[in-house]
Design a protein around this motif. Structure first.
Motif, PDB file in Angstrom:
ATOM      1  N   LEU A  74     109.690  26.556  -3.989  1.00  0.00           N
ATOM      2  CA  LEU A  74     109.062  27.640  -4.749  1.00  0.00           C
ATOM      3  C   LEU A  74     108.939  27.123  -6.173  1.00  0.00           C
ATOM      4  CD1 LEU A  74     111.196  30.672  -3.465  1.00  0.00           C
ATOM      5  CD2 LEU A  74     108.990  29.857  -2.584  1.00  0.00           C
ATOM      6  N   SER A  75     107.691  27.052  -6.678  1.00  0.00           N
ATOM      7  CA  SER A  75     107.473  26.341  -7.927  1.00  0.00           C
ATOM      8  C   SER A  75     106.898  27.243  -9.005  1.00  0.00           C
ATOM      9  CB  SER A  75     106.513  25.176  -7.660  1.00  0.00           C
ATOM     10  OG  SER A  75     106.105  24.604  -8.872  1.00  0.00           O
ATOM     11  N   SER A  76     107.507  27.220 -10.196  1.00  0.00           N
ATOM     12  CA  SER A  76     106.979  27.988 -11.325  1.00  0.00           C
ATOM     13  C   SER A  76     107.380  27.306 -12.630  1.00  0.00           C
ATOM     14  CB  SER A  76     107.505  29.426 -11.279  1.00  0.00           C
ATOM     15  OG  SER A  76     106.787  30.228 -12.194  1.00  0.00           O
ATOM     16  N   ALA A  77     107.082  26.025 -12.718  1.00  0.00           N
ATOM     17  CA  ALA A  77     107.498  25.253 -13.895  1.00  0.00           C
ATOM     18  C   ALA A  77     106.314  24.838 -14.762  1.00  0.00           C
ATOM     19  CB  ALA A  77     108.278  24.025 -13.445  1.00  0.00           C
ATOM     20  N   GLY A  78     105.146  25.437 -14.510  1.00  0.00           N
ATOM     21  CA  GLY A  78     103.964  25.078 -15.294  1.00  0.00           C
ATOM     22  C   GLY A  78     103.022  24.193 -14.494  1.00  0.00           C
ATOM     23  N   LYS A  83     101.307  19.821 -10.724  1.00  0.00           N
ATOM     24  CA  LYS A  83     100.346  18.767 -10.373  1.00  0.00           C
ATOM     25  C   LYS A  83     101.040  17.432 -10.123  1.00  0.00           C
ATOM     26  CE  LYS A  83      95.989  20.343 -12.301  1.00  0.00           C
ATOM     27  NZ  LYS A  83      95.335  20.587 -13.585  1.00  0.00           N
ATOM     28  N   GLN A  84     102.073  17.185 -10.919  1.00  0.00           N
ATOM     29  CA  GLN A  84     102.772  15.904 -10.816  1.00  0.00           C
ATOM     30  C   GLN A  84     103.732  15.869  -9.621  1.00  0.00           C
ATOM     31  OE1 GLN A  84     105.296  15.160 -14.220  1.00  0.00           O
ATOM     32  NE2 GLN A  84     106.247  13.412 -13.149  1.00  0.00           N
ATOM     33  N   LEU A  85     104.509  16.939  -9.452  1.00  0.00           N
ATOM     34  CA  LEU A  85     105.619  16.876  -8.494  1.00  0.00           C
ATOM     35  C   LEU A  85     105.316  17.423  -7.097  1.00  0.00           C
ATOM     36  CD1 LEU A  85     108.774  17.651 -10.701  1.00  0.00           C
ATOM     37  CD2 LEU A  85     107.999  15.443  -9.791  1.00  0.00           C
ATOM     38  N   ASN A  99     103.411  28.831  -7.965  1.00  0.00           N
ATOM     39  CA  ASN A  99     103.030  29.988  -8.776  1.00  0.00           C
ATOM     40  C   ASN A  99     102.131  29.619  -9.957  1.00  0.00           C
ATOM     41  OD1 ASN A  99     103.287  32.831  -9.373  1.00  0.00           O
ATOM     42  ND2 ASN A  99     104.490  32.202 -11.165  1.00  0.00           N
ATOM     43  N   THR A 100     101.828  28.360 -10.165  1.00  0.00           N
ATOM     44  CA  THR A 100     100.966  27.983 -11.295  1.00  0.00           C
ATOM     45  C   THR A 100      99.495  27.981 -10.853  1.00  0.00           C
ATOM     46  OG1 THR A 100     100.743  25.595 -10.963  1.00  0.00           O
ATOM     47  CG2 THR A 100     102.819  26.378 -11.918  1.00  0.00           C
ATOM     48  N   SER A 101      98.627  27.736 -11.829  1.00  0.00           N
ATOM     49  CA  SER A 101      97.199  27.729 -11.505  1.00  0.00           C
ATOM     50  C   SER A 101      96.719  26.361 -11.030  1.00  0.00           C
ATOM     51  CB  SER A 101      96.393  28.159 -12.736  1.00  0.00           C
ATOM     52  OG  SER A 101      96.576  27.232 -13.783  1.00  0.00           O
ATOM     53  N   ALA A 102      97.646  25.395 -10.902  1.00  0.00           N
ATOM     54  CA  ALA A 102      97.259  24.002 -10.651  1.00  0.00           C
ATOM     55  C   ALA A 102      96.337  23.821  -9.437  1.00  0.00           C
ATOM     56  CB  ALA A 102      98.514  23.143 -10.489  1.00  0.00           C
ATOM     57  N   PHE A 103      96.650  24.492  -8.345  1.00  0.00           N
ATOM     58  CA  PHE A 103      95.913  24.233  -7.092  1.00  0.00           C
ATOM     59  C   PHE A 103      95.124  25.434  -6.579  1.00  0.00           C
ATOM     60  CE2 PHE A 103      99.662  21.449  -7.161  1.00  0.00           C
ATOM     61  CZ  PHE A 103      99.065  20.201  -7.004  1.00  0.00           C
ATOM     62  N   ARG A 104      95.109  26.526  -7.368  1.00  0.00           N
ATOM     63  CA  ARG A 104      94.582  27.776  -6.820  1.00  0.00           C
ATOM     64  C   ARG A 104      93.142  27.691  -6.336  1.00  0.00           C
ATOM     65  NH1 ARG A 104      96.882  31.429 -11.613  1.00  0.00           N
ATOM     66  NH2 ARG A 104      99.062  31.618 -10.927  1.00  0.00           N
ATOM     67  N   MET A 105      92.296  26.972  -7.074  1.00  0.00           N
ATOM     68  CA  MET A 105      90.886  26.948  -6.697  1.00  0.00           C
ATOM     69  C   MET A 105      90.541  25.727  -5.847  1.00  0.00           C
ATOM     70  SD  MET A 105      90.105  29.860  -7.707  1.00  0.00           S
ATOM     71  CE  MET A 105      88.366  29.878  -7.264  1.00  0.00           C
ATOM     72  N   ASN A 130     100.099  30.735  -5.131  1.00  0.00           N
ATOM     73  CA  ASN A 130     100.344  32.132  -5.456  1.00  0.00           C
ATOM     74  C   ASN A 130      99.284  32.532  -6.491  1.00  0.00           C
ATOM     75  OD1 ASN A 130     102.410  34.020  -4.732  1.00  0.00           O
ATOM     76  ND2 ASN A 130     103.128  34.011  -6.862  1.00  0.00           N
ATOM     77  N   PRO A 131      98.548  33.610  -6.284  1.00  0.00           N
ATOM     78  CA  PRO A 131      97.507  33.954  -7.273  1.00  0.00           C
ATOM     79  C   PRO A 131      98.111  34.361  -8.618  1.00  0.00           C
ATOM     80  CG  PRO A 131      97.115  35.047  -5.156  1.00  0.00           C
ATOM     81  CD  PRO A 131      98.508  34.482  -5.120  1.00  0.00           C
ATOM     82  N   ASN A 132      97.223  34.450  -9.587  1.00  0.00           N
ATOM     83  CA  ASN A 132      97.563  34.932 -10.918  1.00  0.00           C
ATOM     84  C   ASN A 132      98.104  36.367 -10.823  1.00  0.00           C
ATOM     85  OD1 ASN A 132      97.433  34.835 -13.809  1.00  0.00           O
ATOM     86  ND2 ASN A 132      95.628  36.137 -13.703  1.00  0.00           N
ATOM     87  N   CYS A 133      99.061  36.702 -11.699  1.00  0.00           N
ATOM     88  CA  CYS A 133      99.724  38.007 -11.654  1.00  0.00           C
ATOM     89  C   CYS A 133      98.751  39.176 -11.709  1.00  0.00           C
ATOM     90  CB  CYS A 133     100.738  38.122 -12.789  1.00  0.00           C
ATOM     91  SG  CYS A 133     100.110  37.600 -14.398  1.00  0.00           S
ATOM     92  N   SER A 134      97.807  39.122 -12.653  1.00  0.00           N
ATOM     93  CA  SER A 134      96.896  40.258 -12.819  1.00  0.00           C
ATOM     94  C   SER A 134      95.928  40.370 -11.644  1.00  0.00           C
ATOM     95  CB  SER A 134      96.137  40.156 -14.141  1.00  0.00           C
ATOM     96  OG  SER A 134      95.544  38.888 -14.284  1.00  0.00           O
ATOM     97  N   THR A 135      95.641  39.241 -10.993  1.00  0.00           N
ATOM     98  CA  THR A 135      94.774  39.260  -9.815  1.00  0.00           C
ATOM     99  C   THR A 135      95.486  39.925  -8.636  1.00  0.00           C
ATOM    100  OG1 THR A 135      93.851  37.145 -10.539  1.00  0.00           O
ATOM    101  CG2 THR A 135      93.373  37.820  -8.274  1.00  0.00           C
ATOM    102  N   ILE A 136      96.751  39.549  -8.422  1.00  0.00           N
ATOM    103  CA  ILE A 136      97.465  40.019  -7.230  1.00  0.00           C
ATOM    104  C   ILE A 136      97.473  41.540  -7.157  1.00  0.00           C
ATOM    105  CG2 ILE A 136      99.731  40.174  -6.102  1.00  0.00           C
ATOM    106  CD1 ILE A 136     100.329  37.345  -7.057  1.00  0.00           C
ATOM    107  N   GLN A 137      97.935  42.200  -8.241  1.00  0.00           N
ATOM    108  CA  GLN A 137      98.098  43.645  -8.141  1.00  0.00           C
ATOM    109  C   GLN A 137      96.755  44.357  -7.967  1.00  0.00           C
ATOM    110  OE1 GLN A 137     100.092  44.006 -12.122  1.00  0.00           O
ATOM    111  NE2 GLN A 137      98.646  45.679 -12.461  1.00  0.00           N
TER     112      GLN A 137
END
Lengths: 360, 360
Positions: A74-78, A83-85, A99-105, A130-137
């Protein structure tokens, strides 16, 4: 490698942040069988001790080798860390919920809200976004409406909490507010966004900038709401065109995003009562909509809860099939940590905690 | 009765409130020649002393006889006070500019934003209504756009400051914020609105209720934005249909309302640059719209200023002729005290500080 009988080896990447801390709590309270937990962060936080289910866990510096023997990340480190790890973690056989935007699109990466498009998990190649917070809700509330009545257009204005920009932004808001109440100058160093040139106080203020600006005048946050919403909702079997536009504003609150959502459904005979009836049954949604008793969603009452709260559902009387509604959810839970852990629960339940062998 | 050579006798009704205090300041800085000032309030405030242009003025209790010899009344003491006392003032020959909602939708009463429909002043019968704060700043921005390109639809979400609910609400926000920062419980007794049953904290929260609820699920504030906007804009020579819908939300800031305004113009070939060009020339508007340099309107920078600030102008790329913009103004100045004093300036300039004799 773990399995259902003994549990999974789970790593949390970014375990000291506002979201990472909540990922630990949500995982503790989840149905995911955890055989072993690894808490990973930057070298700066390595050596700190956190608790998981009553046991001390020493935080380790995240490196490619950290993922040896790990089943689930579970990743949320930016974004840059992801992208790197995360590709390294996948090489080690781990499935990653990012949880970052790295791979969403990335067209190869499922972008998942379990209530909406769980079936997309079956197409994963090791990374699930995981989508962006404001998108999910917003999509949790709109998807069941779309399913029933069709969805033509969405116009959203957001009221987003400081914690969406991380723990340091939340601290900055509190420091500014205390200074302002004492009649002192407010010093801003983080908001509206770390990655930009100028910083403005948020306390007793509104900042109509979340993330950096694109060349077209929209912010990247607005871009995310527009494009992630389409990717998630058009993923399902009722594909069709949905117009989406967004204005994203940071407001001086700690936790819980508010959203004023205007939407038009395809079935123009739909009534507000029809919308409310669908929302009452919708997974992950709590309808709080009783104006006569002043019942409507508020960030302070949504904080700490996993659900998305919807109220103020009412028709645009001059535009048949169009409605206003007000949506609130805890941006750190359904908007981040809980949605990620919920994805992990579904991966476990559907036996998808394994990286498929790519055909060459 | 006063005249231009010696100045007017001006009364401020509600002189101790958040708006009344600013009416005094705005009148001091205006072109209205003031021969004598009378400060009127409830019996509770009578005897207090305020300053006007360096002179002490003792606040008097407002009664029907207070208007003897008064030429011009600026009123902001609440709707019921206006309903009771302003007709008395008119009988005494005074012209009244009323900041409450008491007379706004009366077809005999002009509802005036000087930049937009000054000509409506010529039809007054003694009372001129000042529009609702959130309406004024939106219409100041939209009217010149409408003039140039036509206006089909408006969808607005507001971010409204506590001071819009009066000085006591502003005090409550500050007390709550201080308590919350100390980790104490917040006690709410005023917001969302004095006139309703339940009260909720605003600090670190969002309240999607301003004023009481109508039976149709809209709040009275939303109703005002919808109907006042039409009354003001359809007053002019380009009458036509404009659809308006609104969601009004109280946010934890002291002064300055924000508004996310989505609008569709009739001329679908209009570009964002066209809109910006019109706003640059528009009276009372300051365009603050330079995303590359993070320039956009903010409540903290608008506070104390008379103008309406507009930024974040950008097209809805999927809907030709539709745009998003972000509008901020000081709700106590252009939204209240300054618009009222500005009306007074125009009444003086147009020689309209006289009550027409009604034909019987």
């Amino acid at each position: 490698m773990g399995n259902m009988s003994e549990g999974y080896v789970v790593a949390i990447l970014g375990a000291t942040g506002a979201v990472g801390t909540r990922m630990i709590e949500q995982l503790e309270a989840s149905t995911v069988p955890v055989a072993e937990i690894k808490l990973l962060a930057s070298s700066r936080s390595a050596g700190q001790v956190k608790q998981f289910k009553g046991q001390d866990v020493v935080i380790e510096e995240a490196t490619p080798d950290s993922f040896n023997g790990v089943d689930l990340v579970l990743s949320s480190a930016g974004g840059s860390v992801s992208k790197q790890l995360l590709p390294e973690a996948v090489k080690h056989g781990a499935v990653c919920v990012d949880n970052t935007s790295a791979f969403r699109m990335d067209p190869e990466v499922p972008l998942v809200i379990p209530e909406v498009n769980e079936q997309a998990l079956y197409r994963h190649h090791g990374i699930i976004a995981n989508p962006n917070c404001s998108t999910i809700q917003m999509v949790v509330a709109l998807a069941p409406i779309r399913q029933q009545f069709g969805l033509v257009q969405v116009i959203v204005s957001t009221y987003q909490a400081a914690s969406g920009a991380g723990q340091s932004a939340l601290n900055e808001l509190r420091t500014e507010a205390a200074a302002h109440l004492e009649g002192e100058e407010m010093a801003a160093a983080i908001l509206p966004t770390k990655g930009d040139q100028k910083h403005y106080p948020l306390a007793f203020n509104l900042l109509p900038q979340i993330d950096v600006f694109e060349d077209d005048g929209y912010t990247h946050e607005e871009w995310k709401m527009i494009h992630e919403t389409k990717k998630i909702m058009l993923d399902d079997m009722n594909a069709g065109e949905i117009k989406v536009t967004a204005t994203c504003v940071r407001v001086p609150i700690a936790v819980g995003h508010g959203e004023s959502v205007y939407f038009e459904v395809a079935d123009r005979s739909t009534t507000a009562a029809d919308i409310q009836a669908v929302l009452t049954q919708a997974p992950g949604v709590v309808l709080e909509d009783d104006p006569a008793n002043q019942v409507y969603p508020q960030p302070l009452t949504a904080e700490g809860k996993r659900e998305t709260f919807v109220g103020r559902v009412r028709p645009d009387f001059e535009n048949p099939g169009a409605f206003n509604m007000w949506v609130v959810s805890d941006n750190l839970l359904k908007g981040a940590a809980w949605n990620a852990v919920q994805i992990a629960e579904r991966l476990v339940a559907d036996d998808l905690v394994r990286v498929p062998v790519e055909q060459s």
